[in-house]
Design an enzyme around this catalytic site. Structure first.
Site, mmCIF file in Angstrom:
data_model
loop_
_atom_site.group_PDB
_atom_site.id
_atom_site.type_symbol
_atom_site.label_atom_id
_atom_site.label_comp_id
_atom_site.label_asym_id
_atom_site.label_seq_id
_atom_site.Cartn_x
_atom_site.Cartn_y
_atom_site.Cartn_z
ATOM 1 N N ASN A 132 38.004 15.823 -4.332
ATOM 2 C CA ASN A 132 38.427 16.906 -4.320
ATOM 3 C C ASN A 132 37.607 18.185 -4.099
ATOM 4 O O ASN A 132 37.185 18.508 -4.710
ATOM 5 C CB ASN A 132 39.697 17.590 -5.526
ATOM 6 C CG ASN A 132 40.139 18.489 -5.313
ATOM 7 O OD1 ASN A 132 40.066 19.297 -4.679
ATOM 8 N ND2 ASN A 132 40.566 19.040 -6.462
ATOM 9 N N LYS A 154 38.387 20.937 -2.641
ATOM 10 C CA LYS A 154 38.794 22.482 -3.623
ATOM 11 C C LYS A 154 38.627 23.618 -2.643
ATOM 12 O O LYS A 154 38.555 23.338 -1.461
ATOM 13 C CB LYS A 154 38.087 23.113 -5.113
ATOM 14 C CG LYS A 154 38.228 21.748 -6.029
ATOM 15 C CD LYS A 154 38.077 22.141 -7.785
ATOM 16 C CE LYS A 154 38.140 20.990 -8.602
ATOM 17 N NZ LYS A 154 38.063 21.081 -9.664
ATOM 18 N N HIS A 208 48.147 20.016 -8.368
ATOM 19 C CA HIS A 208 46.447 19.941 -9.201
ATOM 20 C C HIS A 208 46.692 20.848 -10.564
ATOM 21 O O HIS A 208 47.648 21.804 -10.039
ATOM 22 C CB HIS A 208 46.217 19.931 -8.014
ATOM 23 C CG HIS A 208 44.696 19.760 -8.649
ATOM 24 N ND1 HIS A 208 44.035 20.760 -10.005
ATOM 25 C CD2 HIS A 208 43.386 19.119 -8.700
ATOM 26 C CE1 HIS A 208 42.445 20.778 -10.241
ATOM 27 N NE2 HIS A 208 42.522 19.187 -9.119
ATOM 28 N N GLU A 210 45.469 23.022 -10.741
ATOM 29 C CA GLU A 210 45.289 24.304 -11.019
ATOM 30 C C GLU A 210 45.466 24.698 -10.333
ATOM 31 O O GLU A 210 46.233 26.539 -10.196
ATOM 32 C CB GLU A 210 43.619 24.814 -10.224
ATOM 33 C CG GLU A 210 42.085 24.496 -10.289
ATOM 34 C CD GLU A 210 41.221 23.495 -10.259
ATOM 35 O OE1 GLU A 210 41.210 23.354 -8.958
ATOM 36 O OE2 GLU A 210 40.100 22.903 -10.734
ATOM 37 N N GLU A 240 44.943 14.225 -15.002
ATOM 38 C CA GLU A 240 43.709 14.950 -15.626
ATOM 39 C C GLU A 240 44.023 15.719 -16.926
ATOM 40 O O GLU A 240 44.399 16.720 -16.358
ATOM 41 C CB GLU A 240 43.451 15.365 -14.436
ATOM 42 C CG GLU A 240 43.103 14.846 -13.226
ATOM 43 C CD GLU A 240 42.381 15.206 -11.919
ATOM 44 O OE1 GLU A 240 41.616 15.769 -11.446
ATOM 45 O OE2 GLU A 240 42.573 16.775 -11.376
ATOM 46 N N GLY A 254 35.974 20.381 -14.317
ATOM 47 C CA GLY A 254 35.371 21.277 -14.629
ATOM 48 C C GLY A 254 34.213 21.614 -15.880
ATOM 49 O O GLY A 254 33.588 22.343 -15.503
ATOM 50 N N SER A 287 35.641 15.390 -14.703
ATOM 51 C CA SER A 287 34.497 15.532 -15.139
ATOM 52 C C SER A 287 33.244 14.287 -14.759
ATOM 53 O O SER A 287 32.646 13.480 -15.302
ATOM 54 C CB SER A 287 33.656 16.151 -16.776
ATOM 55 O OG SER A 287 34.000 17.337 -16.523
HETATM 56 C C1 PEP Z 1 39.893 18.170 -9.824
HETATM 57 O O1 PEP Z 1 39.471 19.461 -9.254
HETATM 58 O O2 PEP Z 1 40.611 17.210 -9.647
HETATM 59 C C2 PEP Z 1 38.443 17.250 -10.570
HETATM 60 C C3 PEP Z 1 38.457 16.015 -11.216
HETATM 61 O O3 PEP Z 1 37.130 18.077 -11.238
HETATM 62 P P1 PEP Z 1 35.841 18.123 -11.866
HETATM 63 O O4 PEP Z 1 35.448 16.699 -11.308
HETATM 64 O O5 PEP Z 1 34.980 18.914 -11.304
HETATM 65 O O6 PEP Z 1 36.678 18.083 -12.862
#
Ligand code: PEP
Length: 251
Positions: free
Chosen positions: A11, A13, A95, A97, A167, A173, A214
Protein backbone atom coordinates in the site's frame (compact mmCIF):
# COMPACT_ATOMS: atom_id res chain seq x y z
CA UNK A 1 -8.04 -21.36 3.71
CA UNK A 2 -7.05 -20.97 0.13
CA UNK A 3 -3.82 -22.78 -0.73
CA UNK A 4 -2.52 -20.10 -3.10
CA UNK A 5 0.97 -18.59 -2.87
CA UNK A 6 1.78 -16.16 -0.08
CA UNK A 7 0.36 -12.79 -1.07
CA UNK A 8 2.34 -9.62 -0.46
CA UNK A 9 0.28 -6.47 -0.94
CA UNK A 10 1.99 -3.10 -0.85
CA UNK A 11 0.00 0.00 0.00
CA UNK A 12 1.82 3.09 -1.25
CA UNK A 13 -0.78 5.37 0.36
CA UNK A 14 -0.35 9.01 -0.83
CA UNK A 15 3.42 8.91 -0.43
CA UNK A 16 4.79 8.95 -3.99
CA UNK A 17 4.56 11.20 -7.02
CA UNK A 18 3.45 9.65 -10.32
CA UNK A 19 7.08 9.61 -11.49
CA UNK A 20 8.24 7.93 -8.27
CA UNK A 21 5.42 5.36 -8.46
CA UNK A 22 6.38 4.52 -12.03
CA UNK A 23 10.04 4.08 -11.08
CA UNK A 24 9.21 1.88 -8.09
CA UNK A 25 6.74 -0.21 -10.14
CA UNK A 26 9.45 -0.92 -12.73
CA UNK A 27 11.88 -1.92 -9.97
CA UNK A 28 9.27 -4.26 -8.41
CA UNK A 29 8.54 -5.73 -11.83
CA UNK A 30 12.25 -6.51 -12.26
CA UNK A 31 12.42 -8.20 -8.88
CA UNK A 32 12.32 -11.95 -9.42
CA UNK A 33 10.38 -14.00 -6.90
CA UNK A 34 8.61 -17.30 -6.99
CA UNK A 35 7.81 -17.10 -3.28
CA UNK A 36 5.02 -14.58 -3.42
CA UNK A 37 2.15 -13.13 -5.37
CA UNK A 38 2.97 -9.40 -5.49
CA UNK A 39 0.28 -6.72 -5.58
CA UNK A 40 1.02 -3.00 -5.62
CA UNK A 41 -1.54 -0.36 -4.74
CA UNK A 42 -0.60 3.16 -5.87
CA UNK A 43 -2.85 6.23 -5.78
CA UNK A 44 -5.63 6.64 -8.36
CA UNK A 45 -3.52 9.27 -10.14
CA UNK A 46 -0.65 6.80 -10.64
CA UNK A 47 -2.67 3.73 -11.59
CA UNK A 48 -2.65 4.15 -15.37
CA UNK A 49 1.07 4.90 -15.54
CA UNK A 50 1.88 1.99 -13.23
CA UNK A 51 -0.46 -0.35 -15.17
CA UNK A 52 1.34 0.53 -18.41
CA UNK A 53 4.69 -0.27 -16.87
CA UNK A 54 3.55 -3.54 -15.30
CA UNK A 55 2.23 -4.90 -18.58
CA UNK A 56 3.40 -8.44 -19.18
CA UNK A 57 4.70 -8.97 -15.65
CA UNK A 58 3.49 -11.18 -12.81
CA UNK A 59 3.06 -8.17 -10.53
CA UNK A 60 -0.62 -7.34 -10.00
CA UNK A 61 -2.31 -4.01 -9.56
CA UNK A 62 -4.66 -2.84 -6.82
CA UNK A 63 -6.39 0.43 -5.96
CA UNK A 64 -6.64 1.96 -2.50
CA UNK A 65 -10.38 2.61 -2.61
CA UNK A 66 -13.46 2.59 -4.86
CA UNK A 67 -16.99 3.99 -4.77
CA UNK A 68 -20.11 1.94 -4.04
CA UNK A 69 -22.26 3.15 -6.96
CA UNK A 70 -21.62 1.95 -10.52
CA UNK A 71 -21.66 5.48 -12.03
CA UNK A 72 -23.41 8.82 -11.66
CA UNK A 73 -23.12 12.31 -10.22
CA UNK A 74 -20.52 11.55 -7.55
CA UNK A 75 -17.86 14.20 -8.04
CA UNK A 76 -14.42 13.07 -7.03
CA UNK A 77 -15.24 9.38 -6.73
CA UNK A 78 -13.82 6.50 -8.79
CA UNK A 79 -15.88 3.49 -9.81
CA UNK A 80 -14.87 -0.14 -9.41
CA UNK A 81 -15.70 -0.67 -13.06
CA UNK A 82 -13.11 1.93 -14.16
CA UNK A 83 -10.53 0.33 -11.91
CA UNK A 84 -11.14 -3.00 -13.58
CA UNK A 85 -11.00 -1.33 -16.97
CA UNK A 86 -7.51 0.07 -16.35
CA UNK A 87 -6.13 -3.24 -15.13
CA UNK A 88 -6.75 -3.46 -11.39
CA UNK A 89 -7.43 -6.89 -9.95
CA UNK A 90 -7.60 -5.85 -6.30
CA UNK A 91 -8.99 -2.97 -4.27
CA UNK A 92 -8.29 -2.06 -0.64
CA UNK A 93 -11.56 -1.30 1.16
CA UNK A 94 -12.05 0.13 4.64
CA UNK A 95 -8.44 1.01 5.42
CA UNK A 96 -8.26 2.50 8.93
CA UNK A 97 -6.98 5.80 7.53
CA UNK A 98 -10.16 6.10 5.49
CA UNK A 99 -12.31 5.04 8.45
CA UNK A 100 -10.57 7.71 10.55
CA UNK A 101 -10.08 10.67 8.17
CA UNK A 102 -12.91 10.12 5.68
CA UNK A 103 -15.39 8.80 8.26
CA UNK A 104 -16.06 5.63 6.29
CA UNK A 105 -18.67 3.52 8.04
CA UNK A 106 -19.19 -0.23 8.00
CA UNK A 107 -22.28 0.37 5.84
CA UNK A 108 -20.24 2.22 3.20
CA UNK A 109 -17.61 -0.49 3.34
CA UNK A 110 -20.28 -3.16 2.89
CA UNK A 111 -21.57 -1.44 -0.24
CA UNK A 112 -18.07 -1.00 -1.64
CA UNK A 113 -17.32 -4.70 -1.14
CA UNK A 114 -20.47 -5.64 -3.06
CA UNK A 115 -19.60 -3.28 -5.91
CA UNK A 116 -15.99 -4.46 -6.10
CA UNK A 117 -17.10 -8.09 -6.32
CA UNK A 118 -19.75 -7.27 -8.91
CA UNK A 119 -17.04 -5.66 -11.06
CA UNK A 120 -14.68 -8.62 -10.78
CA UNK A 121 -12.22 -7.09 -8.32
CA UNK A 122 -10.85 -8.89 -5.27
CA UNK A 123 -11.61 -6.74 -2.22
CA UNK A 124 -8.95 -6.43 0.47
CA UNK A 125 -11.12 -5.66 3.49
CA UNK A 126 -9.13 -3.98 6.29
CA UNK A 127 -10.25 -4.51 9.87
CA UNK A 128 -8.55 -3.61 13.13
CA UNK A 129 -8.99 -2.22 16.61
CA UNK A 130 -7.76 1.12 17.91
CA UNK A 131 -5.54 1.31 20.97
CA UNK A 132 -8.46 2.56 23.09
CA UNK A 133 -10.72 -0.27 21.98
CA UNK A 134 -7.99 -2.70 22.90
CA UNK A 135 -7.48 -1.09 26.31
CA UNK A 136 -11.19 -1.48 26.95
CA UNK A 137 -11.05 -5.21 26.18
CA UNK A 138 -13.19 -4.74 23.06
CA UNK A 139 -10.73 -5.96 20.43
CA UNK A 140 -12.42 -9.22 19.40
CA UNK A 141 -15.87 -7.64 19.57
CA UNK A 142 -14.76 -4.79 17.27
CA UNK A 143 -13.26 -7.19 14.75
CA UNK A 144 -16.30 -9.47 14.69
CA UNK A 145 -18.53 -6.41 14.18
CA UNK A 146 -16.38 -5.03 11.36
CA UNK A 147 -16.22 -8.37 9.54
CA UNK A 148 -19.92 -9.09 10.04
CA UNK A 149 -21.18 -5.65 9.03
CA UNK A 150 -18.97 -5.55 5.96
CA UNK A 151 -19.83 -9.03 4.74
CA UNK A 152 -23.25 -10.06 6.02
CA UNK A 153 -25.55 -10.64 3.06
CA UNK A 154 -22.75 -10.42 0.50
CA UNK A 155 -23.03 -13.15 -2.09
CA UNK A 156 -19.71 -14.88 -2.52
CA UNK A 157 -19.84 -17.30 -5.42
CA UNK A 158 -17.15 -19.91 -5.95
CA UNK A 159 -15.65 -17.67 -8.68
CA UNK A 160 -14.94 -14.80 -6.21
CA UNK A 161 -11.96 -14.15 -3.95
CA UNK A 162 -11.81 -11.94 -0.86
CA UNK A 163 -8.94 -10.97 1.40
CA UNK A 164 -9.32 -9.83 5.00
CA UNK A 165 -6.38 -7.82 6.31
CA UNK A 166 -6.13 -7.68 10.08
CA UNK A 167 -4.39 -4.38 10.80
CA UNK A 168 -4.25 -3.23 14.42
CA UNK A 169 -4.73 0.53 13.94
CA UNK A 170 -2.29 1.51 16.67
CA UNK A 171 0.48 -0.55 15.06
CA UNK A 172 0.26 0.88 11.53
CA UNK A 173 3.31 3.02 10.81
CA UNK A 174 4.63 2.57 14.36
CA UNK A 175 7.67 0.49 13.42
CA UNK A 176 6.65 -2.14 15.97
CA UNK A 177 4.55 -5.07 14.73
CA UNK A 178 2.47 -7.14 17.12
CA UNK A 179 3.56 -10.54 18.39
CA UNK A 180 2.91 -13.07 15.57
CA UNK A 181 1.21 -15.30 18.13
CA UNK A 182 -1.35 -12.58 18.73
CA UNK A 183 -1.88 -12.23 14.98
CA UNK A 184 -2.44 -15.99 14.78
CA UNK A 185 -5.06 -15.89 17.57
CA UNK A 186 -6.77 -12.89 15.99
CA UNK A 187 -6.88 -14.53 12.59
CA UNK A 188 -8.66 -17.43 14.27
CA UNK A 189 -11.31 -15.00 15.58
CA UNK A 190 -11.79 -13.60 12.07
CA UNK A 191 -11.89 -17.10 10.63
CA UNK A 192 -14.69 -18.03 13.03
CA UNK A 193 -16.67 -14.91 12.02
CA UNK A 194 -16.39 -16.01 8.40
CA UNK A 195 -17.65 -19.48 9.26
CA UNK A 196 -20.64 -17.84 10.96
CA UNK A 197 -21.44 -15.97 7.72
CA UNK A 198 -20.59 -18.30 4.84
CA UNK A 199 -20.60 -21.99 3.95
CA UNK A 200 -17.40 -23.68 5.05
CA UNK A 201 -16.23 -24.54 1.52
CA UNK A 202 -16.48 -20.84 0.57
CA UNK A 203 -14.50 -19.79 3.64
CA UNK A 204 -11.83 -22.39 2.93
CA UNK A 205 -11.48 -21.75 -0.80
CA UNK A 206 -12.44 -18.14 -1.38
CA UNK A 207 -11.12 -16.17 1.61
CA UNK A 208 -7.59 -15.33 2.62
CA UNK A 209 -6.64 -13.64 5.90
CA UNK A 210 -3.47 -11.57 6.02
CA UNK A 211 -1.67 -9.40 8.59
CA UNK A 212 -0.70 -5.74 8.23
CA UNK A 213 1.04 -3.30 10.56
CA UNK A 214 4.78 -2.48 10.58
CA UNK A 215 5.77 -5.57 8.62
CA UNK A 216 9.39 -5.40 7.47
CA UNK A 217 12.23 -7.67 6.42
CA UNK A 218 12.97 -8.65 10.03
CA UNK A 219 9.50 -9.94 10.89
CA UNK A 220 7.77 -10.89 7.62
CA UNK A 221 8.76 -14.56 7.85
CA UNK A 222 7.19 -14.85 11.32
CA UNK A 223 3.83 -13.69 9.93
CA UNK A 224 3.73 -15.57 6.64
CA UNK A 225 4.63 -18.83 8.38
CA UNK A 226 1.50 -18.71 10.57
CA UNK A 227 -1.01 -21.43 9.73
CA UNK A 228 -4.08 -19.30 9.03
CA UNK A 229 -2.17 -16.38 7.51
CA UNK A 230 -1.94 -16.16 3.75
CA UNK A 231 0.28 -13.10 3.47
CA UNK A 232 0.92 -9.52 4.52
CA UNK A 233 -0.10 -5.95 3.75
CA UNK A 234 2.90 -3.65 3.81
CA UNK A 235 3.00 0.15 3.89
CA UNK A 236 6.23 1.92 4.84
CA UNK A 237 8.58 -0.98 4.06
CA UNK A 238 7.33 -1.18 0.46
CA UNK A 239 8.28 2.37 -0.54
CA UNK A 240 12.00 1.87 -1.17
CA UNK A 241 13.08 -0.86 -3.54
CA UNK A 242 16.07 -2.04 -1.46
CA UNK A 243 13.96 -2.45 1.64
CA UNK A 244 11.06 -4.01 -0.24
CA UNK A 245 13.35 -6.34 -2.11
CA UNK A 246 14.93 -7.54 1.14
CA UNK A 247 11.44 -8.07 2.56
CA UNK A 248 10.43 -10.18 -0.45
CA UNK A 249 13.61 -12.23 -0.09
CA UNK A 250 12.86 -12.83 3.60
CA UNK A 251 9.56 -14.61 2.95
C1 PEP B 1 -0.89 -0.02 6.07
O1 PEP B 1 -1.02 1.19 6.02
O2 PEP B 1 -1.76 -0.76 5.62
C2 PEP B 1 0.33 -0.56 6.70
C3 PEP B 1 0.39 -1.83 6.93
O3 PEP B 1 1.34 0.34 6.95
P1 PEP B 1 2.76 0.03 7.66
O4 PEP B 1 3.31 -1.23 7.04
O5 PEP B 1 3.58 1.23 7.34
O6 PEP B 1 2.48 -0.15 9.11
Amino acid sequence: MSTQNTILISNWKMKLSVAQAKKLAIAVKNKKTTQAELVICPTFASLTEVAKNLAGSQVKLGAQNCFWEPSGAYTGEVSAKELKEIGCEFVIIGHSERRQYLKETDEMIHRKIKMALACGLTPILCVGETFDQRQQGAKDYVLIQQVTQALQGVEVGSDKQLIIAYEPVWVIGSGQAIDPLEAANTHQVIYQSLFDLFPSDIVKNNFRIIYGGSVDQTNVADFVSLEKTSGVLVGGASLKIDEFSALIDSI
